[in-house]
Design an enzyme around this catalytic site. Structure first.
Site, PDB file in Angstrom:
ATOM      1  CD  GLN A 175      -1.635  -2.208   1.783  1.00 23.09           C
ATOM      2  OE1 GLN A 175      -0.437  -2.743   1.761  1.00 23.09           O
ATOM      3  NE2 GLN A 175      -2.570  -2.959   2.565  1.00 23.09           N
TER       4      GLN A 175
ATOM      5  CG  ASP B 104      -7.686  -0.987   9.289  1.00 22.61           C
ATOM      6  OD1 ASP B 104      -8.527  -0.800   8.476  1.00 22.61           O
ATOM      7  OD2 ASP B 104      -6.618  -0.570   9.189  1.00 22.61           O
TER       8      ASP B 104
HETATM    9  C1  RUB Z   1      -5.585  -0.295   5.237  1.00 19.79           C
HETATM   10  C2  RUB Z   1      -4.910   0.169   6.480  1.00 19.79           C
HETATM   11  C3  RUB Z   1      -4.877   1.364   6.717  1.00 19.79           C
HETATM   12  C4  RUB Z   1      -5.957   2.074   7.671  1.00 19.79           C
HETATM   13  C5  RUB Z   1      -5.929   3.200   7.838  1.00 19.79           C
HETATM   14  O1  RUB Z   1      -5.612  -1.799   5.499  1.00 19.79           O
HETATM   15  O2  RUB Z   1      -4.490  -0.756   7.462  1.00 19.79           O
HETATM   16  O3  RUB Z   1      -3.776   1.765   7.465  1.00 19.79           O
HETATM   17  O4  RUB Z   1      -7.189   1.517   6.643  1.00 19.79           O
HETATM   18  O5  RUB Z   1      -6.354   4.174   7.168  1.00 19.79           O
HETATM   19  P1  RUB Z   1      -6.132  -2.362   3.942  1.00 19.79           P
HETATM   20  P2  RUB Z   1      -7.775   4.968   7.455  1.00 19.79           P
HETATM   21  O6  RUB Z   1      -5.288  -2.035   2.941  1.00 19.79           O
HETATM   22  O7  RUB Z   1      -5.721  -4.017   4.263  1.00 19.79           O
HETATM   23  O8  RUB Z   1      -7.669  -2.327   3.839  1.00 19.79           O
HETATM   24  O9  RUB Z   1      -7.473   5.271   8.809  1.00 19.79           O
HETATM   25  O10 RUB Z   1      -7.479   6.420   6.571  1.00 19.79           O
HETATM   26  O11 RUB Z   1      -8.877   4.563   6.894  1.00 19.79           O
END
Ligand code: RUB
Length: 353
Positions: free
Chosen positions: A202, A243
Site C-alpha cells: 500500500q 482500522d
Molecule cells: C488499510 C490500513 C490502513 C487503514 C487506515 O488496510 O490498514 O492503514 O485503513 O487508513 P487494508 P484510514 O489496505 O488492508 O484495507 O484510517 O485512513 O482508514
C-alpha cells in the site's frame, strides 16, 4: 440536500480523489490493485462485483470500505423487490467481506437503523443517509487533518505506514494523509517517509503515488528501514491511520504498525494515530479482543505475482496488528487530539457512535 449524483459532481469540482462514486445512475470504483501504473475504473453493476472488489482488495482502506458498505445497500435498494429483511441479508454478506476495519459494519448498521425509522421509501431513505455518511466522512477528514497538522512542526520528516489517504477514505486525505496534507497546506515544509507495507505494498503503490499527486516530498523505504532511520535522527513524527481503536485506545492497524510504534517509543519519537469517532469500538475493552484478518499466505510468497519463495515454503499473513495504548502519544480525531488516559478521554467521542 444533495442526491448521490449531485454530490459526486460537487466533489469532482473540488478535485477530490474519489475511491468510489455514483455517476449517471451507476456505481464505479478505482481498482487499487492497478495503482500506481494505471487508473482502472470498475463498473460495479452488481452486488457480487462489489463484494468481490472488497474481498480481493481492489478497494481497501477502512474509510473506503465503509463507503462500499453504504453504496452496497443503496445498490440493493434499487431492486424493486428489496425489503428491510432482504437488505439485512445483503448487509451480512457485505460485513463478512473484511472483519477488522470497523467502519464497514458500523456504517451498515447505522444505515439499517435509519431505514427502520424513516417514513421514506427504502431507496429514498438509503440515498438520504448515504449522502449524510459521505458528507460526514469528508468533514471528519478535513477537521481531524487540521487538528493533527498542529502537531507537525515546520521541517519535520514524518513516517507513515500503509495507506491512510484519499483513496482509503472519502477523497480528501483519509486520516494520516489528511494530517500531512493539512500541515503541507499550512505552509510547513515537511517530508514524508513512506514504508512500503509488505505484502500488498500500500505504501509503495498508493501512498507514494498520492503524495506525488499532491506535490508533497516523500521517500519510499522498506518496512525494516524505519528503526534505523529513527536511530539516525531522520524521523521526527509518526502518523498512521486506524482500522479500529478499542475503548482503551489500543490501535488495530496495518501489520507493521506495532513494530514502528515500538521503535518510536524506544527512540522517544511521538507516535500518533489519526482516526474519528466512527472508528472507535467502545464495545472492545482492549485491542486484543479485535478480530484480526489473516489473508492468503501465498501473497507473502510472491510480489505482484512473481514467486519469491519455493512452493513448499510455509508462510503466514496476519493483515493487521495491535499497538498497545501506552505506545501512542495522542489520538487525532475530529474533536481534537485525545491524550491518555484514553479510556476516560475517548468518552468525548462516544455520543457520535
Ligand atoms: C488499510 C490500513 C490502513 C487503514 C487506515 O488496510 O490498514 O492503514 O485503513 O487508513 P487494508 P484510514 O489496505 O488492508 O484495507 O484510517 O485512513 O482508514
Amino acid at each position: 440536500m444533495d442526491t448521490l449524483t449531485t454530490l459526486t459532481k460537487r466533489w469532482r469540482s473540488e478535485q477530490l480523489m474519489l475511491p468510489i462514486w455514483w455517476e449517471e445512475g451507476n456505481l464505479y470504483l478505482l481498482d487499487q490493485r492497478a495503482f500506481p501504473f494505471k487508473k482502472e475504473v470498475i463498473h460495479v453493476s452488481s452486488l457480487g462485483i462489489l463484494e468481490s472488489a472488497i474481498r480481493t482488495m481492489q478497494i481497501r482502506g477502512s474509510g473506503a470500505i465503509g463507503l462500499c458498505g453504504a453504496y452496497g445497500l443503496y445498490l440493493a435498494s434499487r431492486d424493486e423487490e428489496c425489503t428491510l429483511s432482504s437488505l439485512s441479508e445483503v448487509a451480512q454478506v457485505l460485513i463478512s467481506t473484511r472483519p477488522t476495519a470497523i467502519n464497514l459494519s458500523k456504517t451498515i448498521h447505522e444505515i439499517l437503523k435509519f431505514c427502520e425509522k424513516s417514513d421514506l421509501s427504502l431507496q429514498e431513505a438509503i440515498e438520504q443517509i448515504v449522502v449524510i455518511v459521505l458528507e460526514r466522512q469528508l468533514t471528519f477528514e478535513r477537521t481531524l487533518g487540521a487538528y493533527g497538522a498542529s502537531l507537525i512542526d515546520d521541517g519535520d520528516s514524518v513516517l507513515t505506514h500503509c495507506h491512510s489517504g484519499a483513496y482509503a477514505g472519502s477523497g480528501y486525505g483519509g486520516r494520516a494523509l489528511s494530517v500531512i496534507r493539512a500541515a503541507w497546506d499550512m505552509g510547513k515544509k515537511i517530508h514524508v517517509y513512506v514504508s512500503e507495507t509488505r505484502p500488498y505494498l500500500q505504501g509503495a503503490r498508493i501512498t507514494a503515488f498520492e503524495l506525488g499527486q499532491l506535490g508533497i516530498p516523500c521517500t519510499l523505504i522498506t518496512d525494516s528501514s524505519a528503526a534505523f532511520l529513527m536511530q539516525q535522527g531522520k524521523i521526527q513524527k509518526i502518523v498512521v491511520g486506524s482500522d479500529r481503536v478499542a475503548g482503551n485506545g489500543d490501535l488495530v492497524n496495518k501489520i507493521g504498525t506495532y513494530m514502528h510504534a515500538l521503535s518510536a517509543n524506544y527512540h522517544g519519537i511521538p507516535f500518533y494515530t489519526a482516526t474519528s469517532s466512527h472508528t472507535i469500538d467502545f464495545t472492545l475493552q482492549d485491542g486484543l479482543g479485535c478480530p484480526i484478518e489473516y489473508r492468503d499466505a501465498n501473497e507473502v510468497k510472491q510480489i505482484r505475482g512473481v514467486p519469491i519463495a519455493l512452493d513448499e515454503t510455509k508462510a503466514i499473513y496476519p493483515s493487521f496488528d495491535i499497538t498497545p495504548n501506552v505506545l501512542i502519544h495522542g489520538i487525532i480525531t475530529e474533536k481534537g487530539v485525545i491524550l491518555a488516559p484514553y479510556t476516560k478521554n475517548l468518552q468525548v467521542l462516544k455520543q457520535e457512535n
